[in-house]
Design an enzyme around this catalytic site. Structure first.
Site, PDB file in Angstrom:
ATOM      1  N   ASP A   1      46.718 -34.207 -60.571  1.00 10.74           N
ATOM      2  CA  ASP A   1      48.184 -33.953 -60.525  1.00 10.74           C
ATOM      3  C   ASP A   1      48.852 -34.758 -61.630  1.00 10.74           C
ATOM      4  O   ASP A   1      49.703 -34.264 -62.355  1.00 10.74           O
ATOM      5  CB  ASP A   1      48.819 -34.471 -59.237  1.00 10.74           C
ATOM      6  CG  ASP A   1      48.397 -33.719 -58.018  1.00 10.74           C
ATOM      7  OD1 ASP A   1      47.306 -33.170 -58.048  1.00 10.74           O
ATOM      8  OD2 ASP A   1      49.168 -33.706 -57.050  1.00 10.74           O
TER       9      ASP A   1
ATOM     10  N   ASP B   1      53.606 -36.562 -50.609  1.00 12.92           N
ATOM     11  CA  ASP B   1      52.209 -36.106 -50.597  1.00 12.92           C
ATOM     12  C   ASP B   1      51.324 -37.104 -51.333  1.00 12.92           C
ATOM     13  O   ASP B   1      51.782 -37.814 -52.219  1.00 12.92           O
ATOM     14  CB  ASP B   1      52.058 -34.759 -51.340  1.00 12.92           C
ATOM     15  CG  ASP B   1      52.859 -33.669 -50.687  1.00 12.92           C
ATOM     16  OD1 ASP B   1      53.160 -33.819 -49.489  1.00 12.92           O
ATOM     17  OD2 ASP B   1      53.177 -32.690 -51.378  1.00 12.92           O
TER      18      ASP B   1
ATOM     19  N   LEU C   1      50.758 -29.108 -60.682  1.00  8.96           N
ATOM     20  CA  LEU C   1      49.491 -28.752 -60.031  1.00  8.96           C
ATOM     21  C   LEU C   1      49.742 -28.479 -58.551  1.00  8.96           C
ATOM     22  O   LEU C   1      49.717 -29.383 -57.724  1.00  8.96           O
ATOM     23  CB  LEU C   1      48.445 -29.839 -60.216  1.00  8.96           C
ATOM     24  CG  LEU C   1      47.039 -29.252 -60.269  1.00  8.96           C
ATOM     25  CD1 LEU C   1      46.801 -28.460 -61.543  1.00  8.96           C
ATOM     26  CD2 LEU C   1      46.005 -30.331 -60.158  1.00  8.96           C
ATOM     27  N   ASP C   2      49.987 -27.210 -58.293  1.00  4.07           N
ATOM     28  CA  ASP C   2      50.299 -26.799 -56.936  1.00  4.07           C
ATOM     29  C   ASP C   2      49.004 -26.580 -56.138  1.00  4.07           C
ATOM     30  O   ASP C   2      48.005 -26.118 -56.690  1.00  4.07           O
ATOM     31  CB  ASP C   2      51.098 -25.491 -57.017  1.00  4.07           C
ATOM     32  CG  ASP C   2      51.353 -24.903 -55.668  1.00  4.07           C
ATOM     33  OD1 ASP C   2      52.158 -25.485 -54.929  1.00  4.07           O
ATOM     34  OD2 ASP C   2      50.739 -23.867 -55.344  1.00  4.07           O
TER      35      ASP C   2
ATOM     36  N   ASP D   1      56.011 -27.290 -60.982  1.00  2.02           N
ATOM     37  CA  ASP D   1      55.059 -27.975 -60.117  1.00  2.02           C
ATOM     38  C   ASP D   1      53.768 -27.940 -60.934  1.00  2.02           C
ATOM     39  O   ASP D   1      53.106 -26.899 -61.016  1.00  2.02           O
ATOM     40  CB  ASP D   1      54.907 -27.217 -58.791  1.00  2.02           C
ATOM     41  CG  ASP D   1      53.943 -27.944 -57.863  1.00  2.02           C
ATOM     42  OD1 ASP D   1      53.324 -28.918 -58.319  1.00  2.02           O
ATOM     43  OD2 ASP D   1      53.816 -27.541 -56.693  1.00  2.02           O
TER      44      ASP D   1
ATOM     45  N   GLU E   1      57.650 -31.787 -59.806  1.00  2.00           N
ATOM     46  CA  GLU E   1      57.388 -32.203 -58.433  1.00  2.00           C
ATOM     47  C   GLU E   1      56.932 -33.662 -58.392  1.00  2.00           C
ATOM     48  O   GLU E   1      57.184 -34.377 -57.435  1.00  2.00           O
ATOM     49  CB  GLU E   1      56.294 -31.324 -57.806  1.00  2.00           C
ATOM     50  CG  GLU E   1      56.162 -31.580 -56.317  1.00  2.00           C
ATOM     51  CD  GLU E   1      54.814 -31.245 -55.728  1.00  2.00           C
ATOM     52  OE1 GLU E   1      53.847 -31.105 -56.487  1.00  2.00           O
ATOM     53  OE2 GLU E   1      54.738 -31.150 -54.505  1.00  2.00           O
ATOM     54  N   GLU E   2      56.284 -34.087 -59.447  1.00  5.01           N
ATOM     55  CA  GLU E   2      55.706 -35.429 -59.457  1.00  5.01           C
ATOM     56  C   GLU E   2      56.707 -36.531 -59.801  1.00  5.01           C
ATOM     57  O   GLU E   2      56.355 -37.698 -59.780  1.00  5.01           O
ATOM     58  CB  GLU E   2      54.536 -35.497 -60.456  1.00  5.01           C
ATOM     59  CG  GLU E   2      53.417 -34.505 -60.166  1.00  5.01           C
ATOM     60  CD  GLU E   2      52.791 -34.694 -58.793  1.00  5.01           C
ATOM     61  OE1 GLU E   2      52.837 -35.820 -58.260  1.00  5.01           O
ATOM     62  OE2 GLU E   2      52.276 -33.706 -58.247  1.00  5.01           O
TER      63      GLU E   2
ATOM     64  N   GLU F   1      59.164 -24.143 -56.773  1.00  2.00           N
ATOM     65  CA  GLU F   1      58.134 -23.323 -56.120  1.00  2.00           C
ATOM     66  C   GLU F   1      58.735 -21.987 -55.672  1.00  2.00           C
ATOM     67  O   GLU F   1      58.254 -20.923 -56.070  1.00  2.00           O
ATOM     68  CB  GLU F   1      57.535 -24.069 -54.923  1.00  2.00           C
ATOM     69  CG  GLU F   1      56.685 -25.260 -55.345  1.00  2.00           C
ATOM     70  CD  GLU F   1      56.017 -25.984 -54.190  1.00  2.00           C
ATOM     71  OE1 GLU F   1      54.854 -26.381 -54.327  1.00  2.00           O
ATOM     72  OE2 GLU F   1      56.671 -26.185 -53.141  1.00  2.00           O
TER      73      GLU F   1
HETATM   74  P1  FDP Z   1      50.027 -28.689 -51.610  1.00  2.00           P
HETATM   75  O1  FDP Z   1      50.834 -29.436 -50.589  1.00  2.00           O
HETATM   76  O2  FDP Z   1      48.537 -28.797 -51.379  1.00  2.00           O
HETATM   77  O3  FDP Z   1      50.435 -28.996 -53.028  1.00  2.00           O
HETATM   78  O4  FDP Z   1      53.129 -27.118 -52.811  1.00  2.00           O
HETATM   79  C1  FDP Z   1      52.855 -27.218 -51.536  1.00  2.00           C
HETATM   80  C2  FDP Z   1      51.587 -26.577 -51.047  1.00  2.00           C
HETATM   81  O5  FDP Z   1      50.379 -27.136 -51.437  1.00  2.00           O
HETATM   82  C3  FDP Z   1      51.471 -25.077 -51.370  1.00  2.00           C
HETATM   83  O6  FDP Z   1      50.812 -24.797 -52.553  1.00  2.00           O
HETATM   84  C4  FDP Z   1      50.731 -24.539 -50.201  1.00  2.00           C
HETATM   85  O7  FDP Z   1      51.003 -23.178 -49.967  1.00  2.00           O
HETATM   86  C5  FDP Z   1      51.220 -25.413 -49.076  1.00  2.00           C
HETATM   87  O8  FDP Z   1      51.710 -26.613 -49.647  1.00  2.00           O
HETATM   88  C6  FDP Z   1      50.168 -25.799 -48.111  1.00  2.00           C
HETATM   89  O9  FDP Z   1      50.745 -26.513 -47.076  1.00  2.00           O
HETATM   90  P2  FDP Z   1      50.013 -26.718 -45.672  1.00  2.00           P
HETATM   91  O10 FDP Z   1      48.825 -27.558 -45.950  1.00  2.00           O
HETATM   92  O11 FDP Z   1      51.023 -27.378 -44.809  1.00  2.00           O
HETATM   93  O12 FDP Z   1      49.647 -25.351 -45.159  1.00  2.00           O
END
Ligand code: FDP
Length: 413
Positions: free
Chosen positions: A148, A142, A196-197, A194, A171-172, A353
């Site tokens: 983050d 990502d 900063l989710d 994680d 996560e980082e 998560e």
């Molecule tokens: P993000 O990638 O923005 O950090 O952790 C993964 C996550 O967010 C979740 O918080 C969120 O529910 C999901 O991914 C969103 O993914 P999509 O954009 O594929 O829906």
């Protein structure tokens, strides 16, 4: 049930209460009845007993007990309505456990401190040059936002200084981080997080969160922590929680004894107990899924989503797991992140998560399974950044979803 200590007339007593308001409601009719009977006796001068003593003595005899009782009641209510801070709550719960060393309390308290620091930055993110992608990508590919990186650094820094943690998996970071200082030689815990989710929401000022889980280390305390200390199933977790940086900032956590929520009061800079013993609704009418991927889901998931739509359930998807789960935790519903063609094993990370959120959902009375119907908490884990599909939320809704998988999943097999 609440146990409180009250000092009255220099004697300390323990009292058990359901809750101040239930308690008053249960007792009030009885108190009023007794009061009316006493009034009648006082003002009926023909009773034999009444002729022996004066009116003042009768009043004293009958009402002194009531006076003490009311004093006790007001004291209890005052204590129960007093603000309970996160630190106070953690210390109180730790004290209830015999032989506790206090190290777990200190660790939780440090997580609270790191959350406050991150909250401060999240709140001023629009004001300073901290917004935007910093150009690198994280271990799972990502885009990494500056915030983050900041949140990750702050959590690692705070936890490393705490002296209670021997390793952190984030996560980082591709690998886990062993924490080796003089202070934490005998540290018993590892933290998975994680920091900063939902980071894709930062640039547009939408709620983000932090997710954390705590495990007891398995390797001997003297040496550095090992990968196996982290690769433990969700059922081995000793505590889990999340922080939601939203319209107000909330820290929700459980250490296996129910789920409690604390709201950050910015005026005093403390997380204060605001949601005691959270129990999520058994059923609900919200479903939370990225419906944009509808055509990439398996047949059974598409059928279930059609079913939710047919029943006019309300679709809510913020795209930040903490925020989406927080909604269903309080209002009931189901959160889904099924496997897609892009993510055949699901996208969300099992260790930091899915496990922590499943832990909280189960503690709050809900259910958390994968889209292959395994209990999330019992899933095997082989890698730090392993992913999984997920379906979690209100018990009845997850049960319905399970029936769809059993019915339509079979069609494919
Ligand atoms: P993000 O990638 O923005 O950090 O952790 C993964 C996550 O967010 C979740 O918080 C969120 O529910 C999901 O991914 C969103 O993914 P999509 O954009 O594929 O829906």
């Amino acid at each position: 049930m609440k146990i409180i200590r009250v000092k009255i007339n220099n004697k300390i007593s323990n009292f058990k209460f359901l809750d101040s308001y239930y308690w008053i409601n249960l007792n009030l009719p009885f108190l009023i009845l007794v009061f009316i009977i006493k009034l009648n006796i006082v003002f009926l001068p023909n009773i034999k007993f009444r002729r022996c003593i004066s009116q003042t003595q009768v009043i004293f005899l009958f009402f002194y007990g009531d006076f003490l009782y009311l004093r006790l009641l007001t004291k209890c209510i005052a204590i129960m309505n007093k603000i309970v801070t996160l630190d106070e709550f953690i210390i109180r719960t730790e004290k209830e456990k015999p032989h506790s060393s206090g190290s777990f309390s200190r660790l939780l308290r440090d997580i609270g401190i790191a959350a406050k620091i991150v909250n401060r930055e999240v709140n001023k993110a629009g004001l300073v040059n901290i917004l935007g992608v910093d150009g690198s990508t994280n271990s799972t590919g990502d885009d990494v936002q500056k915030l983050d990186v900041f949140a990750n650094e702050k959590f690692i820094e705070t936890l490393s200084y705490s002296g209670e943690v021997c390793g952190i998996a984030s996560e980082e970071n591709q690998d886990f981080i062993p924490v080796q200082t003089d202070k934490n030689k005998l540290a018993q815990y590892v933290v998975v997080m994680d920091p900063l989710d939902g980071s894709s929401n930062i640039d547009v000022n939408v709620s983000v969160g932090t997710i954390f889980g705590i495990y007891r280390r398995k390797s001997p305390a003297e040496g550095p922590c090992q990968l196996d200390d982290f690769l433990q199933k969700g059922t081995e977790m000793v505590a889990a929680g999340y922080v939601l940086y939203g319209t107000s900032t909330l820290l929700v956590y459980s250490s296996g004894n129910g789920v409690n929520g604390f709201t950050l009061d910015p005026s005093i800079g403390e997380f204060c107990l605001s949601h005691r013993n959270i129990q999520m609704p058994v059923a609900g009418n919200y479903y939370s899924v990225n419906q944009g991927y509808y055509l990439k889901f398996d047949l059974e998931m598409r059928r279930y989503i059609d079913h939710c739509s047919d029943l006019n359930y309300r679709l809510r998807y913020i795209g930040s797991m903490v925020s989406d789960i927080h909604r269903i935790m309080f209002q009931g519903g189901i959160f889904l992140y099924p496997n897609t063609r892009k993510y055949p094993k699901g996208k969300l990370r099992l260790l930091y998560e899915c496990y922590p959120m499943a832990y909280l959902i189960e503690q709050a009375g809900g259910t958390a399974i994968t889209c292959k119907l395994e209990r999330v908490m019992e899933m095997d884990i082989h890698a730090l950044h392993q992913t999984s599909s997920i379906a979690m939320g209100s018990r009845d809704m997850v049960k319905d979803m399970k029936e769809f998988v059993e019915k339509y999943g079979a069609v494919i097999q």
